[in-house]
Every structure is written in structure tokens, then in C-alpha cells.
Design a protein around this motif. Structure first.
Motif, mmCIF file in Angstrom:
data_model
loop_
_atom_site.group_PDB
_atom_site.id
_atom_site.type_symbol
_atom_site.label_atom_id
_atom_site.label_comp_id
_atom_site.label_asym_id
_atom_site.label_seq_id
_atom_site.Cartn_x
_atom_site.Cartn_y
_atom_site.Cartn_z
ATOM 1 N N ARG A 105 0.833 -1.198 0.000
ATOM 2 C CA ARG A 105 0.000 0.000 0.000
ATOM 3 C C ARG A 105 0.874 1.255 0.000
ATOM 4 O O ARG A 105 1.769 1.405 0.821
ATOM 5 C CB ARG A 105 -0.906 0.014 1.237
ATOM 6 C CG ARG A 105 -1.499 1.399 1.512
ATOM 7 C CD ARG A 105 -3.000 1.425 1.603
ATOM 8 N NE ARG A 105 -3.494 1.052 2.925
ATOM 9 C CZ ARG A 105 -3.837 -0.185 3.278
ATOM 10 N NH1 ARG A 105 -3.721 -1.181 2.415
ATOM 11 N NH2 ARG A 105 -4.279 -0.425 4.484
ATOM 12 N N SER A 109 -0.213 10.111 -1.611
ATOM 13 C CA SER A 109 -0.688 10.289 -2.985
ATOM 14 C C SER A 109 0.489 10.220 -3.952
ATOM 15 O O SER A 109 1.648 10.349 -3.561
ATOM 16 C CB SER A 109 -1.370 11.639 -3.127
ATOM 17 O OG SER A 109 -0.386 12.656 -3.220
ATOM 18 N N ARG A 112 -4.047 3.218 -4.789
ATOM 19 C CA ARG A 112 -3.000 3.261 -3.767
ATOM 20 C C ARG A 112 -2.446 1.893 -3.396
ATOM 21 O O ARG A 112 -1.919 1.696 -2.306
ATOM 22 C CB ARG A 112 -3.540 3.931 -2.506
ATOM 23 C CG ARG A 112 -3.730 5.420 -2.667
ATOM 24 C CD ARG A 112 -3.533 6.096 -1.340
ATOM 25 N NE ARG A 112 -3.606 7.536 -1.454
ATOM 26 C CZ ARG A 112 -3.411 8.365 -0.436
ATOM 27 N NH1 ARG A 112 -3.147 7.869 0.759
ATOM 28 N NH2 ARG A 112 -3.465 9.670 -0.607
#
Lengths: 229, 229
Positions: A170, A174, A208
Motif C-alpha cells: 500500500r 498520494s 494506492r
DNA sequence: ACCCTTTTTTGACTTAAGTCAAGGCGTATT
DNA sequence: AATACGCCTTGACTTAAGTCAAAAAAGGGT
């Protein structure tokens, strides 16, 4: 008290006797920071340091044209803004919350006097500084000796080392921020992710999440032994 | 004894009581290094750290293709190779002598036990680490946010701050090494020096001396407010 | 569910700086 | 003094990655 437990849970303060934890609790200030809010600016007087409790902050340099280079994104429990405590002078960079965050602030003088009395704390703090130095040497190496694909590959491998999540990882920032951490810009990052995917090195799962498909390929890229075509 | 005086003259050990200086003298090892000789390699077990006494060494990262990025060139009296003492693991970079040099080697465990007993030494060492962190943040900023002319200008200004020599400054490394310190290559450095001279910012006096002719111009370059035409 | 904002992607173009190659300079050595 | 070596410079060319612009996609709040 809740505060003492929070302090005791910070790795930096591991092994401190209860009375010194209480001393810390007496001098500490809890700071709540909203997403986008600046915590300190480069050049500010450093009157103490912070430990991130929850949320996410970035430590970064800012160019006159507005471009940012992120130096560090502390994980919860990690200190930041500690350089002026020991080297004097001012904060060498900016700190801003990427998400609503909470941190503890330890005023300098009280902390220094505690350090003087406690060798274990001392060694913990030196370990923090030394590990950060090690990270920064790697960052300098990446910026100077690797191209963007290599830096990105190295970053994925770095993340996957700490998560151990079977090639699934993960990104908790951003892509704009990731670009700024890697010393590039969003457009370039976007193109390189696309190329990596086309070559079967990775697969992007939503916005993400990244799945590593070819770890050896990423390693070769990161080492500079291979390049994207 | 000569050795004790050498140790006492090291800023890191400033203010240590004589008996602890004697302890240090007992554990220290003098190392003589010839120009070009490697002191340690990245990945080597770090069993202690060094303090440069005389000569010149470079601490650097090495890419597989042989390109180097210099991280740090300690001045006499400054420690190097100290990261593994506090963060464990291995040396994060290479160290090699640029000139015939002499340094003192302090084995890790003896030094750590001394640190535990001496708060002043502790704070000195933390100051060393914190200052190095500050330098590295600047280096990262330069690599990421400035172009080569800006980095070079910033470097000249940095040198001139420490020498105070009225705009006359000595490069005490070769231009090859300077290129490697700034994250570029000799060809590019050479061209940019020529352009700076043509624009009247600097004047080169022989091979290793630079005269600053337009400090404000250099500052503008370093800040990114101006560029070479 | 919709609007508005922010983030991300894609395309066309420019450019800083790297590569490769050759030549000149300097200084150290025998 | 001559040779040799490393160091530095210059030129022609290539390229990675930045800029500018616009559209598409994703998210968040009402």
C-alpha cells in the motif's frame, strides 16, 4: 493516565523508569494538527522536537518556485524536528500534516536535562539520528546515481521489506507526494508506473495499491543493472 | 604523551576529564592511510569509528557503473564512519584517502561504555550527528531542487563562509572530486565554471583557487532566482 | 446522486546534462 | 629535459526527464 501510556509506547523512550516517564508527561504538550496545516517552517527557532502519535506528516524542503522535496515521512512513534535540539540553530526543513494528525511536543531544555541523566535514552536517541543518517545517504545515492525508474523500484522494494505482505503493498501517500519524495514530478512518475506495468514488473490495484509481479526485475532496475525499454 | 594531546584537541572530546582521555588513549588505534587506499567499504562490519587527524578522505557511494557520489569530506578533527556504532548494521558508504592521511580509530564497545558514563560526550556526539543530518538535508535539497550551476554556486558560498578569505577561496579537492561531490561529472563542471567566468561571477586563479567577483550573482544562482545564459 | 475539487494520466515539445571522443595542459618522475 | 600520467577542457551528439496544456478519473461533501 493515558498520556503516560502513549509516552511509554514510543520506542525512543523504551526502558525509561516510571518516574522519568512521569517527568516527560509533565513537560510534554499534545499538538493536534489538521491536514494541510504547517507544523513548523524552515528557519523557525527549534524549541523542541515532536513525536508523531497518529496521522501522517511530511518533512520537506521547498524551492522558490514551489517545488517540494520530501525528506522524510515519519511513522507513528517516530520523532521529527529533532535536529535543532542537538545542533542548535533553526529547523532545516518544513513540516506539514498530510492528514489530520496528533503529535507530542517535547521542549528542548527539559529533554536535554533528562538526556544527561539517562544513558539508555541517550543511546536510543543516537540510534534514531544514526538511522536517519543512513536513510539520507541512501536518498542521496538514489538522487545522484539512479534514474527515476531505479528510484521507484528501490522504493517499492523498501516498502515491501517493511510490510512483508507477499508482494502486495500500500502506498500511503498520494502519487503527487510520492513524486516529491522520489525527487521527480507527477507526470514522470505516472509515465514510469505505466511502463513498469507494461513490462510486467508490477500491477496497480486501485489508486494506492501495488502488486509486485517480478521482484527480481525490480531489483535489477534498482541496482541499475537493467532499464525500462 | 603526544597521543593524549591529539585526543584532547578533538572537538568531540572537548571537556572530557583527564582520566577519561587516558581511557580513550588506551583503546584508540592510530591508522596511517596512503593516498588512494580504502579505509572501509560499504557493507563492512562497523566495529568502531574514526577521527581524521591529518590529510583528506572522502566518504562516498559507488554505483555499479563506477560513478561515485561523495557524501562527505571530513575536516581534520572530525569523526567519520560513526553510523554503525549507534545504528548497528554495516557502513552505509565507502571511505578512501584522497591524500596520505592519519586517523584515530575508536573501537565501538569501549566508546559506547564511555558514552554511558559521560553526558557531555553524549551531547557532543549528538551534535555531530545532528549537524551531519543538517548537511545531508541541504545536499538532498541541492540535488533535487537545484540545477548544477546552482549547486556549484551554493558550494562556493558555503566554502567562502567557512574561510572568510575575502572572496578568495581554495578548492582543496580536484575538479573530478568536486564534480562527484556535487552530483555531476567533470565535463559538465568544466563547462559551468567557464560560463560562470564568462559572466563575471567568478575568476579562476590557477587550478585550485577561485575568486568570487559577484557574490550577489552567485547567491541569486544558488537560490534559483537567476540562471546562466 | 451530483457538483466541485483534487489527483492522475496522456501528448507534444524543450532542455539540462550526460555520453563519447579527442586534444591540451600540467606536474611529477626518472 | 623528456616522457608519461592523470587532470582538465572542448566539441558533437543523445537522452532522460522536465514543461506546458488539456482531458480523464477519482474523491468528498452537501
Amino acid at each position: 493516565m493515558e498520556l503516560i501510556n502513549q509516552i511509554a509506547a514510543i520506542p525512543l523512550f523504551e526502558g525509561l523508569p516510571p518516574d522519568q516517564l512521569k517527568d516527560l508527561a509533565r513537560i510534554v504538550v499534545t499538538k493536534v494538527i489538521k491536514r494541510g496545516q504547517m507544523i513548523f517552517s524552515e528557519g523557525d527557532e527549534g524549541t523542541g522536537f515532536y513525536v508523531l502519535i497518529s496521522g501522517r506528516v511530511k518533512i520537506f524542503k521547498l524551492a522558490p518556485d514551489g517545488k517540494e522535496q520530501i525528506l522524510h515521512i515519519p511513522v507513528p512513534g517516530e520523532p521529527f524536528g529533532e535536529v535543532p535540539v542537538f545542533a542548535g540553530e533553526r529547523f532545516p526543513a518544513y513540516a506539514e500534516a498530510l492528514e489530520d494528525s496528533r503529535s507530542l511536543f517535547f521542549p528542548r531544555s527539559a529533554f536535554v536535562s533528562l538526556v544527561k541523566r539517562n544513558p539508555a535514552l541517550t543511546l536510543n536517541m543516537m540510534a534514531v539520528l544514526a538511522r536517519r543518517l543512513r536513510r539520507f545517504t541512501t536518498m542521496i545515492e538514489n538522487l545522484s546515481l539512479k534514474e527515476v525508474p531505479g528510484r521507484l523500484a528501490a522504493h517499492f522494494l523498501y516498502l515491501s521489506e517493511r510490510k512483508e505482505g507477499a508482494g502486495e503493498l500500500r502506498l500511503d501517500i498520494s502519487k503527487n507526494q510520492l513524486a516529491s519524495l522520489l525527487g521527480t514530478i507527477p507526470e514522470t512518475l505516472s509515465r514510469i508506473l505505466a511502463r513498469m506495468a507494461k513490462e510486467g514488473l508490477i500491477e496497480t490495484v486501485g489508486q494506492r495499491q501495488i502488486r509486485i509481479l517480478n521482484r527480481a526485475g525490480l531489483e535489477a532496475l534498482a541496482e541499475g543493472g537493467k532499464r525500462l525499454s
